[in-house]
Design a protein around this motif. Structure first.
Motif, PDB file in Angstrom:
ATOM      1  N   PRO A 220      29.834 -85.935 -34.414  1.00 20.81           N
ATOM      2  CA  PRO A 220      29.413 -85.827 -35.818  1.00 20.81           C
ATOM      3  C   PRO A 220      30.550 -85.458 -36.767  1.00 20.81           C
ATOM      4  CG  PRO A 220      27.831 -84.743 -34.379  1.00 20.81           C
ATOM      5  CD  PRO A 220      29.017 -85.088 -33.528  1.00 20.81           C
ATOM      6  N   ALA A 221      31.427 -84.553 -36.335  1.00 20.89           N
ATOM      7  CA  ALA A 221      32.529 -84.129 -37.213  1.00 20.89           C
ATOM      8  C   ALA A 221      33.493 -85.283 -37.469  1.00 20.89           C
ATOM      9  CB  ALA A 221      33.260 -82.946 -36.587  1.00 20.89           C
ATOM     10  N   ARG A 222      33.842 -86.042 -36.417  1.00 19.10           N
ATOM     11  CA  ARG A 222      34.764 -87.159 -36.589  1.00 19.10           C
ATOM     12  C   ARG A 222      34.133 -88.268 -37.431  1.00 19.10           C
ATOM     13  NH1 ARG A 222      39.000 -88.100 -33.292  1.00 19.10           N
ATOM     14  NH2 ARG A 222      39.600 -89.513 -34.981  1.00 19.10           N
ATOM     15  N   VAL A 223      32.859 -88.536 -37.210  1.00 13.32           N
ATOM     16  CA  VAL A 223      32.174 -89.577 -37.988  1.00 13.32           C
ATOM     17  C   VAL A 223      32.220 -89.239 -39.478  1.00 13.32           C
ATOM     18  CG1 VAL A 223      29.910 -90.563 -38.535  1.00 13.32           C
ATOM     19  CG2 VAL A 223      30.671 -90.429 -36.173  1.00 13.32           C
ATOM     20  N   THR A 224      31.939 -87.996 -39.808  1.00 14.52           N
ATOM     21  CA  THR A 224      31.949 -87.572 -41.210  1.00 14.52           C
ATOM     22  C   THR A 224      33.352 -87.684 -41.801  1.00 14.52           C
ATOM     23  OG1 THR A 224      30.091 -86.065 -40.864  1.00 14.52           O
ATOM     24  CG2 THR A 224      31.491 -85.659 -42.776  1.00 14.52           C
ATOM     25  N   ALA A 225      34.350 -87.213 -41.058  1.00 14.55           N
ATOM     26  CA  ALA A 225      35.724 -87.255 -41.557  1.00 14.55           C
ATOM     27  C   ALA A 225      36.195 -88.694 -41.769  1.00 14.55           C
ATOM     28  CB  ALA A 225      36.642 -86.540 -40.572  1.00 14.55           C
TER      29      ALA A 225
ATOM     30  N   GLY B  85      39.684-100.353 -46.618  1.00 16.74           N
ATOM     31  CA  GLY B  85      40.514 -99.610 -47.556  1.00 16.74           C
ATOM     32  C   GLY B  85      41.124 -98.337 -46.996  1.00 16.74           C
ATOM     33  N   TRP B  86      40.944 -98.091 -45.685  1.00 17.45           N
ATOM     34  CA  TRP B  86      41.413 -96.841 -45.073  1.00 17.45           C
ATOM     35  C   TRP B  86      42.879 -96.542 -45.368  1.00 17.45           C
ATOM     36  CZ3 TRP B  86      39.579 -92.900 -41.777  1.00 17.45           C
ATOM     37  CH2 TRP B  86      40.554 -92.179 -41.101  1.00 17.45           C
TER      38      TRP B  86
END
Length: 253
Positions: free
Chosen positions: A203-208, A249-250
């Motif tokens: 979850p943390a990586r997905v959000t970031a 656009g990353w």
């Protein structure tokens, strides 16, 4: 005339069984190309990618090759280069990833990733590209990565291999552009495939990750199709040695 029309062309797509490779094969077939799909576990007949290509009205051939086996890859390259019908488009997409902190990243994983992602790619491009140079035409497309530009986290072998793929793309373009052979690469962004499943479960990586993508979503494998057709077509006749990001656009953030 439609510069994006690939009718009559023969494309080889490695890592074609699923994910980005399958989407690339499907896009090339939709543009008119016949396809040879290569994968370590590709079914001899009835695969999903075969159905995609046949549905588009094109022919499909499956070849099973283990990219971790150097001799098998060299044999594949020789066989493709010697075909009566020449390969017009080589999509060097096959790849793998191993995740572990650098201090715990085993030498076995390092060597495995470098073989599949780099050494095998060079071997295939060397054989098929040499035949293209003799004919004076051809398109080679590598699958690079955002980690061709960045360091990533806990994937040192993968990062090293994808930086090297970017360099190899430019090196081959420098030698072969004058002979009518275009060598370029696509750098997919965060695409929802098996390779990114571990990230998408965190979850943390997905959000970031989502917070940094201007497009506001993970990419789909089909998002890579348009770039593949472009680089494989006459529309990209003057495009050499480029690493084309398809990343929502990353890299611009």
């Amino acid at each position: 005339m439609n510069a994006f029309d690939l009718t009559g062309k023969l494309a080889v797509v490695t890592g074609a069984r699923r994910g980005i490779g399958r989407a690339m094969a499907r896009a090339l077939a939709d543009a008119g190309a016949d396809v040879i799909g290569v994968s370590a576990s590709l079914e001899e007949s009835g695969s999903d990618v075969e159905k995609d290509v046949v549905t588009a009205g094109r022919t499909f051939e499956a070849i099973r090759t283990d990219f971790a086996d150097p001799e098998a890859v060299r044999a594949l390259g020789a066989q493709l280069a010697a075909r009566e019908r020449p390969v017009d488009i080589l999509v060097n997409n096959a790849g793998t990833i191993r995740r572990a902190p650098a201090a715990e990243h085993s030498y076995e994983d390092w060597e495995f990733v470098l073989q599949v992602n780099l050494s095998a790619q060079f071997a295939l491009a060397r054989s098929v590209g040499a035949a293209m140079v003799v004919r004076g035409r051809g398109k080679i497309i590598f699958t690079a990565s955002l980690l061709s530009f960045q360091g990533g986290i806990t994937v040192p072998g993968y990062t090293a291999s994808k930086h090297a793929v970017a360099g190899l793309t430019k090196a081959l373009a420098n030698e072969w552009a004058a002979h009518g052979v275009n060598v370029n690469a696509i750098a997919p962004g965060y695409i929802a495939t098996d390779n990114t499943e571990a990230l998408r479960r965190d979850p943390a990586r997905v959000t970031a990750i989502l917070d940094r993508i201007p497009a506001g979503r993970w990419g789909d494998a089909d998002d890579i199709g348009g770039a593949t057709v472009f680089l494989a077509s006459d529309a990209a006749a003057y495009v050499h040695g480029t690493i084309l990001p398809v990343d929502g656009g990353w890299l611009g953030r």
